[in-house]
Design a protein around this motif. Structure first.
Motif, short mmCIF file in Angstrom:
data_model
loop_
_atom_site.label_atom_id
_atom_site.label_comp_id
_atom_site.label_asym_id
_atom_site.label_seq_id
_atom_site.Cartn_x
_atom_site.Cartn_y
_atom_site.Cartn_z
N UNK A 173 -70.15 -4.09 -5.29
CA UNK A 173 -70.30 -4.40 -6.57
C UNK A 173 -71.41 -5.50 -6.79
N UNK A 174 -71.10 -6.57 -6.02
CA UNK A 174 -72.15 -7.79 -6.29
C UNK A 174 -73.54 -7.37 -5.97
N UNK A 175 -73.74 -6.72 -5.09
CA UNK A 175 -75.19 -6.18 -4.78
C UNK A 175 -75.70 -5.26 -6.05
N UNK A 176 -74.71 -4.24 -6.45
CA UNK A 176 -75.09 -3.54 -7.51
C UNK A 176 -75.75 -4.27 -8.50
N UNK B 191 -63.17 0.96 -9.84
CA UNK B 191 -63.43 1.22 -8.39
C UNK B 191 -62.24 0.42 -7.82
N UNK B 192 -62.02 -0.99 -8.43
CA UNK B 192 -60.91 -1.69 -8.11
C UNK B 192 -59.65 -0.87 -7.89
N UNK B 193 -59.46 -0.07 -9.02
CA UNK B 193 -58.12 0.52 -8.95
C UNK B 193 -58.10 1.71 -7.89
N UNK B 194 -58.97 2.32 -7.74
CA UNK B 194 -59.38 3.29 -6.64
C UNK B 194 -59.01 2.59 -5.41
N UNK B 195 -59.73 1.50 -4.94
CA UNK B 195 -59.49 0.76 -3.81
C UNK B 195 -58.09 0.35 -3.62
N UNK C 212 -55.93 2.90 -1.95
CA UNK C 212 -56.39 3.27 -0.86
C UNK C 212 -57.76 4.34 -0.76
N UNK C 213 -58.33 4.64 -1.85
CA UNK C 213 -59.54 5.38 -1.85
C UNK C 213 -60.70 4.44 -1.52
N UNK C 214 -61.27 5.16 -0.48
CA UNK C 214 -62.54 4.29 -0.18
C UNK C 214 -63.80 4.89 -0.37
N UNK C 215 -64.19 5.84 -0.39
CA UNK C 215 -65.24 6.66 -0.70
C UNK C 215 -65.41 7.07 -2.30
N UNK C 216 -66.51 5.98 -2.89
CA UNK C 216 -66.86 6.15 -4.10
C UNK C 216 -68.24 6.27 -4.20
N UNK D 220 -52.97 10.52 -10.02
CA UNK D 220 -53.03 10.22 -11.41
C UNK D 220 -51.83 9.25 -11.87
N UNK D 221 -50.79 9.24 -11.44
CA UNK D 221 -49.60 8.36 -11.64
C UNK D 221 -49.89 7.01 -11.12
N UNK D 222 -50.34 6.90 -9.88
CA UNK D 222 -50.81 5.71 -9.16
C UNK D 222 -51.78 4.91 -10.00
N UNK D 223 -52.82 5.63 -10.42
CA UNK D 223 -54.02 4.83 -10.87
C UNK D 223 -53.57 4.51 -12.56
N UNK D 224 -53.03 5.37 -13.25
CA UNK D 224 -52.46 4.85 -14.53
C UNK D 224 -51.34 3.93 -14.48
N UNK D 225 -50.63 3.57 -13.43
CA UNK D 225 -49.73 2.30 -13.47
C UNK D 225 -50.39 1.19 -13.38
N UNK D 226 -51.82 1.10 -12.52
CA UNK D 226 -52.55 0.19 -12.71
C UNK D 226 -53.41 -0.10 -13.76
#
Length: 191
Positions: free
Chosen positions: A27-30, A61-65, A68-72, A105-111
């Motif tokens: 993200x910093x490079x982006x 992306x932070x929520x996905x990471x 445990x989601x790595x490929x974005x 969906x539940x895990x992401x919406x908790x975040x």
């Protein structure tokens, strides 16, 4: 940290696209890349808006990471020579079981404080001036990230064949030209 040469992107093609390839950026490079700064692009390049989109992408992306989601992967008009892109589009790789069970969906919406993680067609709402109804994540973040587990995505190639996200996101919609895409890389702790 990568040196400048490794995270700087090549210039846009004559068609206004990133040259074909997967470009790995943190993200910093982006934030420091051509896609935000617009070096050599129009003097009306909207760097502030593009940076806002990246900051919104960083939240998602932070929520996905975190789960445990790595490929974005991200692109859309944001990854084109467009002065003011509407949004950032992308996809992430996940397991079908985790998606189908609702666990993802539940895990992401908790975040997420806005509870925007859904892809249900009935969750789409209109937005002034746009013919397409938009997902809740678009309304809050102006970012749409779709889960990919090997399924077809509804986008068709120039021959009418339905594509999977990895193929669809690496071709321009109208002219079906090959184009590049950004793969987000999680920054290592302490960098």
């Amino acid at each position: 940290m990568k040196d400048e040469a490794n995270y700087s992107l090549p210039g846009f093609t004559n068609a206004g696209l990133l040259p074909p390839g997967d470009y790995e950026l943190t993200l910093a490079e982006l934030r420091r890349s051509l896609l935000v700064r617009g070096e050599g692009s129009s003097p009306n390049w909207d760097s502030d808006w593009r940076l806002t989109l990246v900051e919104n992408l960083a939240v998602m992306a932070g929520q996905l990471w975190q789960i445990g989601i790595e490929e974005i992967f991200v692109d859309g008009s944001f990854a084109e020579d467009k002065v003011h892109p509407n949004d950032i589009d992308g996809y992430f790789c996940c397991e079908l079981k985790r998606l189908a069970s609702g666990e993802l969906e539940r895990e992401l919406n908790r975040l997420d404080p806005h509870k925007v993680w859904t892809w249900a067609p009935e969750s789409r709402r209109p937005f002034r001036g746009y013919p397409k109804r938009q997902l809740p994540m678009w309304h809050i973040y102006r970012v749409e990230l779709y889960p990919h587990y090997g399924q077809l995505c509804g986008i068709r190639d120039e021959f009418g064949q339905e594509l999977e996200f990895p193929a669809a996101f690496r071709k321009s919609r109208g002219a079906h030209q090959q184009k590049g895409i950004i793969r987000l890389i999680k920054e290592e702790e302490g960098t």
